[in-house]
Scaffold this active site. Sequence first.
Site, PDB file in Angstrom:
ATOM      1  N   SER A  68      54.507  -8.936 -43.140  1.00  0.00           N
ATOM      2  CA  SER A  68      54.305 -10.209 -43.029  1.00  0.00           C
ATOM      3  C   SER A  68      52.610 -10.750 -43.153  1.00  0.00           C
ATOM      4  CB  SER A  68      54.394  -9.714 -41.490  1.00  0.00           C
ATOM      5  OG  SER A  68      55.640  -9.957 -41.021  1.00  0.00           O
TER       6      SER A  68
HETATM    7  N1  SAM Z   1      56.780  -4.456 -39.092  1.00  0.00           N
HETATM    8  C1  SAM Z   1      57.109  -4.337 -40.600  1.00  0.00           C
HETATM    9  C2  SAM Z   1      55.708  -4.621 -41.879  1.00  0.00           C
HETATM   10  O1  SAM Z   1      54.653  -4.040 -40.897  1.00  0.00           O
HETATM   11  O2  SAM Z   1      55.595  -4.530 -43.028  1.00  0.00           O
HETATM   12  C3  SAM Z   1      57.268  -6.001 -41.536  1.00  0.00           C
HETATM   13  C4  SAM Z   1      59.101  -6.322 -41.067  1.00  0.00           C
HETATM   14  S1  SAM Z   1      59.407  -7.005 -42.629  1.00  0.00           S
HETATM   15  C5  SAM Z   1      59.322  -8.837 -41.917  1.00  0.00           C
HETATM   16  C6  SAM Z   1      61.473  -7.143 -41.351  1.00  0.00           C
HETATM   17  C7  SAM Z   1      61.754  -5.661 -41.142  1.00  0.00           C
HETATM   18  O3  SAM Z   1      63.288  -5.583 -40.749  1.00  0.00           O
HETATM   19  C8  SAM Z   1      62.839  -5.350 -42.106  1.00  0.00           C
HETATM   20  O4  SAM Z   1      62.334  -4.728 -42.365  1.00  0.00           O
HETATM   21  C9  SAM Z   1      64.354  -5.674 -41.971  1.00  0.00           C
HETATM   22  O5  SAM Z   1      65.181  -4.588 -43.194  1.00  0.00           O
HETATM   23  C10 SAM Z   1      64.200  -4.867 -40.372  1.00  0.00           C
HETATM   24  N2  SAM Z   1      65.498  -4.900 -39.834  1.00  0.00           N
HETATM   25  C11 SAM Z   1      66.230  -5.980 -39.959  1.00  0.00           C
HETATM   26  N3  SAM Z   1      67.651  -5.829 -39.061  1.00  0.00           N
HETATM   27  C12 SAM Z   1      66.666  -5.040 -38.717  1.00  0.00           C
HETATM   28  C13 SAM Z   1      67.297  -4.051 -37.809  1.00  0.00           C
HETATM   29  N4  SAM Z   1      68.475  -4.501 -36.969  1.00  0.00           N
HETATM   30  N5  SAM Z   1      67.064  -3.141 -37.640  1.00  0.00           N
HETATM   31  C14 SAM Z   1      66.726  -2.336 -37.300  1.00  0.00           C
HETATM   32  N6  SAM Z   1      65.231  -3.340 -39.183  1.00  0.00           N
HETATM   33  C15 SAM Z   1      65.640  -4.371 -39.011  1.00  0.00           C
END
Ligand code: SAM
Length: 220
Positions: A68
């Site tokens: 993000s």
């Molecule tokens: N916090 C992260 C960073 O600092 O890089 C950014 C996260 S990214 C915007 C959203 C993440 O949520 C992705 O890696 C995605 O694979 C994960 N995600 C989506 N659905 C999920 C779920 N049900 N359980 C765990 N992770 C999930």
Amino acid sequence: MKRMMDEDSFLKARQNMVDSQINQRGIHDGRVLKAFRKIPRHLFVPEKYISQAYSDHPLPIGNGQTISQPYIVALMTAHLDLNGEEKVLEIGTGSGYQTAVLAFLTKEVHSIEVIPELSDFANKNLQHLNFKNVHLHVGDGSLGNTAHAPFDRIIITAAAPDIPELIVEQLNSPGRLVAPVGGRWRQTLEVWKKDGKGIEIEKILPVVFVPLRGEHGWQE
Ligand code: SAM
């Protein structure tokens, strides 16, 4: 020598990011600003985007996911209101950058990621910083993490259609949850404050996040 020069320019870029993107936009909490001055964001982006690591926008991290925008990471962190003693659940580990910020600011961090390759990527990135208070898990975070609940804080870093009841149940009272909630393409950043009287929801600003997948996420 080149490496040292690189480190120096990363440091300057990082200070500039904190001043112009975070502090000047209204986040003044000293502990939060310190975390963003300390955590080397360039260690959390793929090599080909390293020159943009401190830029004012999200970046691809592979598997269709993103790290993000720095301001949004800072805003969500500030709204968690961490004093250093909390047990935190992060849903959506991604690159591990937000995880590192949390680990810097609090006692214990559990972070769950549904894509195993990204959990590995985060693990590799976090190894540079040697945190002892981070626990990475692979699985469906839309179910929370019952094995380690309850949590004093929960942060969801992917767009949730709603906050599943069983995640609210995993939040301590008093406790706080920060998440983008709403549609598949646009959401509102929400802060849920739980105490003995119930739950108060504060809406912060419109945001755009990649979708939360899994049982209580977006199916398509
Ligand atoms: N916090 C992260 C960073 O600092 O890089 C950014 C996260 S990214 C915007 C959203 C993440 O949520 C992705 O890696 C995605 O694979 C994960 N995600 C989506 N659905 C999920 C779920 N049900 N359980 C765990 N992770 C999930």
